[in-house]
Write an enzyme that holds these catalytic residues in place. Sequence first.
Site, short mmCIF file in Angstrom:
data_model
loop_
_atom_site.label_atom_id
_atom_site.label_comp_id
_atom_site.label_asym_id
_atom_site.label_seq_id
_atom_site.Cartn_x
_atom_site.Cartn_y
_atom_site.Cartn_z
CE LYS A 77 -42.83 -26.72 -43.37
NZ LYS A 77 -42.77 -27.60 -44.55
CB SER A 152 -40.28 -26.19 -47.00
OG SER A 152 -41.42 -26.84 -46.68
CB SER A 176 -40.51 -30.05 -47.55
OG SER A 176 -40.63 -29.11 -48.57
#
Length: 486
Positions: A77, A152, A176
């Site tokens: 990420k 996210s 997330s």
Amino acid sequence: MTNETHRSVQELVRALRQRDVKPSEVTASSLAAIQKVDPEVGSFLSVDEEGATTAAKALDEAADTSAPLFGVPYALKDNMVTNGLRTTAGSRILETYIPPYNATVADKLAATGGVLIGKTNMDEFAMGSSTENSAYQLTRNPYALDRVPGGSSGGSAAAVAAGLVPFALGSDTGGSIRQPASFCGVVGLKPTYGRVSRFGLIAFASSLDQIGPLARSVEDAAYVLGLISGHDPLDSTSAPKSTEDFTADLDKGVKGLRIGVVRDIDTEGLHPGVRSAVDAAVAALQGAGAEVVEVSLPNSHYAIAAYYLIAPAEASSNLSRFDGVRYGHRAAGATLLQMYERSRSEGFGMEVKRRIMIGTYALSSGYYDAYYKRAQQMRTLILRDFEAAFANCDVIATPTAPTPAFRLGEKMEDPLAMYLNDVYTIPANLAGIPGISVPCGTVDGLPVGLQLLGRAFDEKTLLRVAHAYEQVRGDILPAPQVGVGR
């Protein structure tokens, strides 16, 4: 070319160690899959083709193939800093930021022989539940391109679901990792707070953030957790826990274990199909030998309210470092104050600005006790609820998200509706306990997830139950609309 990266991590490791396939071939397969599929999905913000190819070719020549991830490609990420590779946290304010160091998890995965393919898309500074808050691009759900992948960590979840990499790392502040795992039909694990080092993770809310894996099986998630966990002296919140083999107890089954079902769970907005799938999953665990008991989490109703005071307050403090002076976007200004204002106004998106303002207000003089302090007190009550519940059960089962993936743009104009996507995941972050999402069915062809929550630092039991469910569940998901290798 066959797609090697749709094989499990364990299968790839065995094949690479036996030299059935070369690391460079697996890396080339991943890069080819990204080139073919990612223009539709949009899961990657950057792909390090040169770096990955160079690293993989070096492994081709290695005499020793015993490294735990020898030649296995993966993605990070884009809020985990990578030395020499752009790291943006999904924000314009870091559009040109190239870190001079690695996050601890990046160093650990490199040391175990993994090959970093690239950085995945995310909601800006991890603030969002749909990855639509990214400053750069939309990421689409591989199961339906008109749907969100969750957030996210939507880019990481979508990349794994589409078969672009066998696993990826995400971060989980209020769901997330788990919520996008549910939406994209993969496994997502949020470890206990402090289990995995946060050094090099661009902070959103420091007392809530935790790094964890997204993978296509519980076994793979357990394997990766063992490689990234352990005490880190560079992270003051890192727990003094040694590295463990989290795959060791996976096959012990659930006989004799107690599964807690929350009797006072908030069912407003819970899709009937999601509830049916989760009930069926609990029944399957009961059929495998587990005892199902009712537990109570009476204060979980207040979790979202507490979270949306604590997290923005910590974000307000953490994001003050992005001022245009030391790194990141800098706007011209006649005075220092004008430069600050313009840099932050141009660099931050609307959701980030919204949370900074909420957090600054909650921490301001005269309001601290009324808002932030009371939210922290509620956090303590939520933790005590979990402690009481775990006196009567070994894991707790809930839905991961109240609905399957929603359509792109559907909730962007209604922040409160967006926030409610995390109603079942946020309590675990406030309590600091581990949680995992495992696919448990579909609604209208879209995946939904079973969330299992465990005691602090008892990931082994949590993973054991999740793996047992995976075995009795079988292969229930259809192939995604776009992807490779199936």
